[in-house]
Motif scaffolding. Structure first.
Motif, mmCIF file in Angstrom:
data_model
loop_
_atom_site.group_PDB
_atom_site.id
_atom_site.type_symbol
_atom_site.label_atom_id
_atom_site.label_comp_id
_atom_site.label_asym_id
_atom_site.label_seq_id
_atom_site.Cartn_x
_atom_site.Cartn_y
_atom_site.Cartn_z
ATOM 1 N N GLU A 1 0.814 -1.214 0.000
ATOM 2 C CA GLU A 1 0.000 0.000 0.000
ATOM 3 C C GLU A 1 0.850 1.267 0.000
ATOM 4 N N GLU A 2 1.972 1.238 0.737
ATOM 5 C CA GLU A 2 2.814 2.435 0.782
ATOM 6 C C GLU A 2 3.395 2.747 -0.586
ATOM 7 N N SER A 3 3.779 1.708 -1.334
ATOM 8 C CA SER A 3 4.283 1.919 -2.693
ATOM 9 C C SER A 3 3.214 2.553 -3.565
ATOM 10 N N ALA A 4 1.972 2.046 -3.421
ATOM 11 C CA ALA A 4 0.877 2.599 -4.213
ATOM 12 C C ALA A 4 0.639 4.065 -3.876
ATOM 13 N N ARG A 5 0.718 4.408 -2.581
ATOM 14 C CA ARG A 5 0.493 5.793 -2.165
ATOM 15 C C ARG A 5 1.568 6.737 -2.696
ATOM 16 N N SER A 6 2.772 6.219 -2.920
ATOM 17 C CA SER A 6 3.868 7.073 -3.389
ATOM 18 C C SER A 6 3.739 7.440 -4.858
ATOM 19 N N GLY A 7 2.869 6.734 -5.585
ATOM 20 C CA GLY A 7 2.680 7.017 -7.000
ATOM 21 C C GLY A 7 3.809 6.460 -7.849
#
Length: 254
Positions: free
Chosen positions: A160-166
């Protein structure tokens, strides 16, 4: 240039988690006995600096007793029953228990592991096995960079953190870390759709990344991912071994 890929590897997720207490020596042993090529496991650190194999930062889910791993001594953690009388393993005990040919994916948990732990973990690993069939993985790239610099194979867990970073943030992490593996959740396929996911996997492989998929527990799902995968991680070791070694899953580079 067209050529054969290395053989697809099947790893037991926290051992043979579907049938045995997760992250215990019996679960690792039984995963290999059921046909897995190796195991995936999780590393945390006790308050007295011992490296232990457990997923959660607390023990309540797997033992029924509420201790925080990072605030408990190893002796106190060792007293608990992790299922069927199994005790929490030390990293050293795990490494000693695995055959040399077994592949190990060692996931570093950011709740208790820090970059400063790298040299001690490296010393323990090097004292017990070669680095050839070993990956160090984490959701936290800062934990992986010191291992990458010391020549380890590293896998960046995409969550999820990777996804949030764009996409830009994700690309910056990959350029800084240069992981050999990208460890992707199997749910990425229904999220993106099969066609978009296949294009993404092809692009990532073209860029030189090997792909690991977790956690794959259905035979048809494993077969569909196999052409893109170097490693598949599963709770259901016997089911996935049967599905992938029945001759229906083929893995060749394009």
């Amino acid at each position: 240039m067209r050529g054969s890929r290395p053989a697809l590897l099947i790893l037991g997720h926290r051992g043979f988690r579907a049938r045995f207490p997760e992250n215990t020596l019996v679960a690792f042993r039984e995963a290999l006995r059921a046909g897995a090529d190796g195991v995936e496991c999780d590393l945390q650190k006790s308050t007295d600096g011992r490296y232990v194999i457990i997923h959660d930062p607390g023990t309540e889910r797997v033992t029924g007793a509420a201790l925080e791993v990072g605030r408990a001594s190893f002796d106190d953690l060792r007293k608990l029953d992790y299922g069927r009388g199994e005790r929490i393993p030390l990293l050293e005990e795990l490494l000693q228990s695995l055959p040399a040919e077994a592949y190990l994916d060692l996931e570093l948990k950011e709740e208790t592991i820090r970059p400063a732990d790298t040299d001690r973990i490296v010393h323990i690993i090097d004292a017990h096995r070669t680095r050839e069939r070993l990956m160090v993985s984490s959701f936290d790239p800062n934990l992986l960079i010191p291992f990458r610099r010391q020549g380890f194979t590293v896998g960046y867990l995409v969550g999820e953190e990777s996804a949030r970073s764009g996409m830009l943030g994700f690309a910056k992490v990959l350029l800084r870390l240069r992981p050999q593996f990208l460890n992707l959740p199997a749910e990425i396929v229904p999220t993106l759709g099969a066609a978009r996911a296949a294009r993404l996997f092809g692009t990532l492989r073209f860029l030189g990344f090997s792909l690991l998929f977790w956690t794959v527990n259905a035979g048809p799902q494993a077969v569909s991912l196999a052409p893109h995968a170097r490693i598949i991680v599963t709770d259901e070791v016997d089911l996935i071994v049967d599905a992938l070694r029945s001759g229906t899953a083929k893995t060749t580079d394009s």
